[in-house]
Design an enzyme around this catalytic site. Sequence first.
Site, PDB file in Angstrom:
ATOM      1  N   ASP A 169       0.847  -1.195   0.000  1.00  0.00           N
ATOM      2  CA  ASP A 169       0.000   0.000   0.000  1.00  0.00           C
ATOM      3  C   ASP A 169       0.879   1.240   0.000  1.00  0.00           C
ATOM      4  OD1 ASP A 169      -2.362   1.793   0.794  1.00  0.00           O
ATOM      5  OD2 ASP A 169      -3.278  -0.190   0.822  1.00  0.00           O
ATOM      6  N   ASP A 211      -2.387   2.368  17.956  1.00  0.00           N
ATOM      7  CA  ASP A 211      -3.046   1.067  17.810  1.00  0.00           C
ATOM      8  C   ASP A 211      -2.190   0.048  17.068  1.00  0.00           C
ATOM      9  OD1 ASP A 211      -5.096   2.372  19.065  1.00  0.00           O
ATOM     10  OD2 ASP A 211      -6.343   2.580  17.279  1.00  0.00           O
ATOM     11  N   HIS A 258      -3.718   5.937   3.303  1.00  0.00           N
ATOM     12  CA  HIS A 258      -4.414   4.699   2.938  1.00  0.00           C
ATOM     13  C   HIS A 258      -3.834   3.464   3.617  1.00  0.00           C
ATOM     14  CE1 HIS A 258      -6.193   1.704   0.100  1.00  0.00           C
ATOM     15  NE2 HIS A 258      -7.162   2.591   0.057  1.00  0.00           N
ATOM     16  N   ASN A 276     -14.350  -0.079  -6.528  1.00  0.00           N
ATOM     17  CA  ASN A 276     -15.586   0.622  -6.199  1.00  0.00           C
ATOM     18  C   ASN A 276     -16.237   1.248  -7.418  1.00  0.00           C
ATOM     19  OD1 ASN A 276     -14.935   0.082  -3.512  1.00  0.00           O
ATOM     20  ND2 ASN A 276     -13.758   1.975  -3.353  1.00  0.00           N
ATOM     21  N   ALA A 334      -7.119  -7.912  -8.899  1.00  0.00           N
ATOM     22  CA  ALA A 334      -8.163  -8.779  -8.368  1.00  0.00           C
ATOM     23  C   ALA A 334      -8.708  -9.760  -9.402  1.00  0.00           C
ATOM     24  CB  ALA A 334      -9.316  -7.937  -7.816  1.00  0.00           C
ATOM     25  N   VAL A 357      -6.173 -15.380  -6.778  1.00  0.00           N
ATOM     26  CA  VAL A 357      -6.274 -14.288  -5.816  1.00  0.00           C
ATOM     27  C   VAL A 357      -7.674 -14.296  -5.207  1.00  0.00           C
ATOM     28  CG1 VAL A 357      -6.333 -11.772  -5.579  1.00  0.00           C
ATOM     29  CG2 VAL A 357      -4.532 -12.859  -6.942  1.00  0.00           C
ATOM     30  N   SER A 400     -11.397  -1.260  -0.301  1.00  0.00           N
ATOM     31  CA  SER A 400     -10.083  -1.155   0.333  1.00  0.00           C
ATOM     32  C   SER A 400     -10.168  -1.582   1.784  1.00  0.00           C
ATOM     33  CB  SER A 400      -9.580   0.292   0.276  1.00  0.00           C
ATOM     34  OG  SER A 400      -9.052   0.605  -0.978  1.00  0.00           O
TER      35      SER A 400
END
Length: 468
Positions: A73, A82, A111, A224, A236, A241, A289
């Site tokens: 990414d 966190d 992102h 999207n 994808a 995958v 995502s």
Amino acid sequence: MHSTPASTPLVSRAVAAAVAVLLAACCLCAGLFTAPSARADEWRDKEYWLADSGITKAWEVSKGAGVKVAVIDSGIDAQHPDLKGSVVGGYDASGSGQPDGQKSVGSKPEHGTLVATMLAGRGHQPASASPSPSPGPAVPPDGIMGVAPEAQLLSVSTWLGSANPSGKSDQDQIPEAVRWAVDNGAKVINISLGSTTPQWPQSWDAAFLYAEQKDVVIVAAAGNRVGGNTQVGAPATIPGVLTVAGLDRKNVASVDASSQGISIGVAAPAENLLGGLPGGGYAEWAGTSGSTPIVAGVAALIRSKWPDMSAEQVINRIVSTAQDAGAPGKDPLYGYGILNAEAALKADVPEATVNPLGTIAEWIRVHRRGNAAPAAPLPTATPVPSAAPTLPEATVPAAKAPSQRDSAIGAAVVIGFAVLFVVIIAAAAIQLRRAGRNGSLAVEEPDTGVMESVQAPRNQQVTEASDG
């Protein structure tokens, strides 16, 4: 099996150019609403998918301990409260000069941290919590709790969505990132990036084959609609995958946050998602995502529970326990159905011998004819402890040469067709001579098979009769 047309040099160049322009995190992020001033515990309470997708029940079996997950990414801020202790290594595939992969880069620098916190966020104790054990109930953690809170993260940064100052394109960055992740012990790879084209550059073939042969689960976002992805885009669409589609709060395919396609494997929440931002903030966002790290986290839970389970079996366990939705069986909106993490960790699932989503090795054999571009050697990076290789170096399978028996059969078939062709031509010539004497042609109606007489024009040429 996922499939795209076999490439030609011209198509390959066009695909490479299209992917170079379109591959970006921003095309998968349907919305981002930052609120850094909000208290961390307010965000923690809004993670509805942990219960709705069966993740809290799955934690009774596994929390992902001992599994490395690579996040390819825009880089991960490992200093986020966190993510303390979760990022154990990284690499900069962008060439932008930050070797540990933990500097946010590209057009959507936040992102990668959003994705990472959803996947393996560990929350944090509020400042008011007692530093030592005390009587009474434990103080719940603030912040984001990821799907696999005990998993380890590898941050592999890529520069996508805007001009890369280093000059490296996605054609170089993506395969380099995949290979580095595999070589450094990742058992699951999360790719919340995509394009609006189903095709991928041939330069990606060898890297994804390498991951397949090294038994790594790759999870990728479907894309999207709001970002222009009405159909699933690469990576994808690559066979093998695990592609993730998006759901709204009613568990219905999201209108804005999910595309469709035959390569979709499973669907997961994609709206009203929450994640961490670089610098310690939080944000509400939407898109596949965010669906992707939910599923990648479940894959990490499974690999932690059953370390010897193959990637094919991990994927099969996820898709075979999914709750069917939409059209019965696998469909282009939900794939095999809606993610059920509890069932994926607790159900009795028959052992799988093949990946239900296909194999890149077979696709290459059929479509590339053994001509996949070899991966370029990676530059030397800071070594990260990795699992010992269990498979030989990945190789691109070439199409098998025909045997003498196959050649003989092929020759016989050719001769047979030649004889048949001669007979057909002779019969046609006889019919033409008869038609010339009778002044009419016989025409067969394709729907009824009835023969009727049609008056032949005086000047009709033989070539027209032959073509008809």
